[in-house]
Design a protein around this motif. Structure first.
Motif, mmCIF file in Angstrom:
data_model
loop_
_atom_site.group_PDB
_atom_site.id
_atom_site.type_symbol
_atom_site.label_atom_id
_atom_site.label_comp_id
_atom_site.label_asym_id
_atom_site.label_seq_id
_atom_site.Cartn_x
_atom_site.Cartn_y
_atom_site.Cartn_z
ATOM 1 N N THR A 190 5.338 -54.597 -136.198
ATOM 2 C CA THR A 190 4.819 -55.385 -135.078
ATOM 3 C C THR A 190 5.278 -54.839 -133.734
ATOM 4 O O THR A 190 4.687 -55.174 -132.702
ATOM 5 N N GLU A 191 6.329 -54.015 -133.742
ATOM 6 C CA GLU A 191 6.795 -53.428 -132.488
ATOM 7 C C GLU A 191 5.902 -52.274 -132.020
ATOM 8 O O GLU A 191 6.110 -51.726 -130.933
ATOM 9 N N ASN B 92 19.178 -48.253 -134.111
ATOM 10 C CA ASN B 92 18.188 -49.219 -133.620
ATOM 11 C C ASN B 92 16.783 -48.622 -133.731
ATOM 12 O O ASN B 92 16.196 -48.171 -132.731
ATOM 13 N N LEU C 264 4.932 -54.928 -125.562
ATOM 14 C CA LEU C 264 5.833 -53.913 -126.104
ATOM 15 C C LEU C 264 6.964 -53.611 -125.118
ATOM 16 O O LEU C 264 8.139 -53.522 -125.496
ATOM 17 N N ASP D 146 5.297 -45.535 -139.580
ATOM 18 C CA ASP D 146 5.348 -45.755 -138.132
ATOM 19 C C ASP D 146 4.896 -44.524 -137.353
ATOM 20 O O ASP D 146 4.411 -44.642 -136.219
ATOM 21 N N ARG E 243 11.034 -46.905 -131.950
ATOM 22 C CA ARG E 243 9.582 -46.968 -132.143
ATOM 23 C C ARG E 243 8.886 -47.451 -130.879
ATOM 24 O O ARG E 243 7.809 -46.962 -130.533
ATOM 25 N N ARG E 244 9.476 -48.433 -130.202
ATOM 26 C CA ARG E 244 8.864 -48.928 -128.958
ATOM 27 C C ARG E 244 8.825 -47.834 -127.903
ATOM 28 O O ARG E 244 7.816 -47.651 -127.213
ATOM 29 N N LYS F 110 13.858 -50.007 -134.215
ATOM 30 C CA LYS F 110 12.785 -50.713 -133.500
ATOM 31 C C LYS F 110 12.701 -50.267 -132.046
ATOM 32 O O LYS F 110 11.610 -50.078 -131.502
ATOM 33 N N ARG F 111 13.854 -50.107 -131.406
ATOM 34 C CA ARG F 111 13.876 -49.598 -130.035
ATOM 35 C C ARG F 111 13.249 -48.210 -129.963
ATOM 36 O O ARG F 111 12.448 -47.908 -129.065
ATOM 37 N N ASP G 112 15.487 -56.581 -125.998
ATOM 38 C CA ASP G 112 16.366 -56.135 -127.084
ATOM 39 C C ASP G 112 17.817 -56.054 -126.597
ATOM 40 O O ASP G 112 18.140 -55.298 -125.669
ATOM 41 N N ASP H 257 9.387 -56.568 -124.960
ATOM 42 C CA ASP H 257 10.248 -56.585 -126.144
ATOM 43 C C ASP H 257 11.326 -55.506 -126.062
ATOM 44 O O ASP H 257 12.450 -55.695 -126.557
ATOM 45 N N LEU H 258 10.978 -54.400 -125.445
ATOM 46 C CA LEU H 258 11.942 -53.306 -125.313
ATOM 47 C C LEU H 258 13.150 -53.741 -124.490
ATOM 48 O O LEU H 258 14.302 -53.509 -124.873
#
Length: 282
Positions: A211-212, A239, A221, A68, A244-245, A241-242, A228, A224-225
Motif C-alpha cells: 500500500t506504500e 525500514n 505517499l 515491489d 519503497r516510498r 517501507k520508507r 514515518d 506517509d513518508l
C-alpha cells in the motif's frame, strides 16, 4: 582334359539364391512396432507432465517478496504517461486527482482557455472507476495472487497502451490540442484506454499488499513518508517501507522527466511505445 562345370549354364536366367533372398519382402518386426509405441507413449507422457507442470506453475501463487520492484516500475510509467498526456492533451490519464479538480472547475465554466476540459476529465475519471471494478472483481474471481491472474492483468494493460500508441502513431489521434474545436473525442478515446489500464496497476499494488506504493499518486505517499517515525533510521535495510516510498517518488519524477525529454525530441507516440514495452516486461 577340361574341367566339368556343374553350375548353371552361361546365359541361364535362373537367379541365384542370394538374389531371391534379397528380393523377398521382409516381414514387419513386431518388436520394432512395440518399441515405436513405447517411444510415442513416453513422449506423450512427457508432454502431459509438462502441461500439468505448466498449469500448476501458472495457477500457483507468486512469492511477493520482490514484487515491489515492478510496482515502482509502474510508478515510472505513471510519471511518463501523465507527463506526456498533460503536455499533449491538457489533462491527466493516470493521476485522477487533477482530473477531479478539472471536473469541479467545469461547474463554473473554468478554465476559460479550455471550456470543455471538464468533459475529458470526467470521462477519464469514470473510465478509471470502471477499470477499478473490472480489475478488482476479475482478480478476486481468478485468484489475486495467482501468477496467471497477474500475467493477464499486465497483458491487458499492455494491450491498452499499445492501442493508444497505435492511434497516435497512425495519426488517428492528434498529439496536440486543437483550440479551434471545443473537444476532440478521438483524444478522449486514447485517454480512456490509458485511464482504464491505470486501474490495473493500483489494484495490483493493493492485492500484493504494498500500500506504500500506490503507483498512480504521490500526495498520500509523501505524507506517509514524513509521518514515518523511523524515517531517519539506519541502516537502510531496517525500514523497507520508507525505502519503497522514496523509490516510488523518485520513479514518478524520473518518468515525468523522461516524458518532457521525449515530448521535445521524439514525440508522444514514442513515449507511449516505451510505456507499453515496460508494461510488457512487467
Amino acid at each position: 582334359m577340361g574341367l566339368i562345370d556343374f553350375g548353371t549354364p552361361r546365359g541361364s536366367s535362373s537367379p541365384n539364391f542370394d538374389d531371391v533372398e534379397r528380393q523377398t519382402p521382409k516381414p514387419l518386426s513386431f518388436t520394432k512396432s512395440l518399441e515405436l509405441s513405447s517411444i510415442k507413449c513416453h513422449a506423450f507422457g512427457r508432454d502431459l507432465r509438462f502441461r500439468h507442470a505448466l498449469g500448476d506453475y501458472l495457477l500457483s501463487e507468486i512469492d511477493a517478496t520482490w514484487s515491489d520492484l515492478p510496482l515502482m516500475g509502474c510508478g515510472y510509467v505513471s510519471g511518463l504517461i501523465d507527463g506526456l498526456s498533460y503536455n499533449a492533451w491538457g489533462n491527466f490519464s493516470n493521476m485522477h486527482t487533477g482530473n477531479t479538480i478539472f471536473v469541479a472547475l467545469g461547474v463554473s465554466g473554468k478554465p476559460d482557455s479550455e471550456p470543455m476540459l471538464w468533459a475529458k476529465a470526467l470521462v477519464a475519471v469514470t473510465v478509471f472507476l470502471v477499470g477499478n471494478v473490472f480489475f478488482v472483481y476479475g482478480s478476486r474471481y481468478l485468484g489475486p495472487l495467482r501468477r496467471f491472474t497477474l500475467i493477464v492483468s499486465f497483458a491487458i494493460q499492455t494491450a491498452l497502451l499499445l492501442g493508444a500508441a497505435l492511434l497516435v502513431e497512425e495519426g488517428i489521434v492528434s498529439p496536440s490540442l486543437d483550440h479551434q474545436i471545443p473537444i476532440d473525442w478521438l483524444q478522449v478515446l486514447a485517454i480512456s484506454l490509458i485511464a482504464f489500464q491505470a486501474a490495473g496497476q493500483i489494484v495490483a499494488s493493493r492485492f500484493l499488499a504494498f500500500t506504500e506504493i500506490p503507483t498512480v499518486v504521490l500526495t498520500v505517499l509523501i505524507c506517509d513518508l514524513f509521518v514515518d517515525t523511523k524515517l531517519y533510521q539506519r541502516p537502510w535495510s531496517s525500514n523497507p517501507k520508507r525505502n519503497r516510498r522514496l523509490g516510488a517518488v523518485l520513479s514518478h519524477f524520473l518518468g515525468a522527466m523522461t516524458a518532457g525529454g521525449m515530448a521535445k525530441e521524439t514525440g508522444l507516440a514514442s513515449g507511449l511505445w516505451l510505456a507499453a514495452a515496460l508494461k510488457a516486461l512487467m
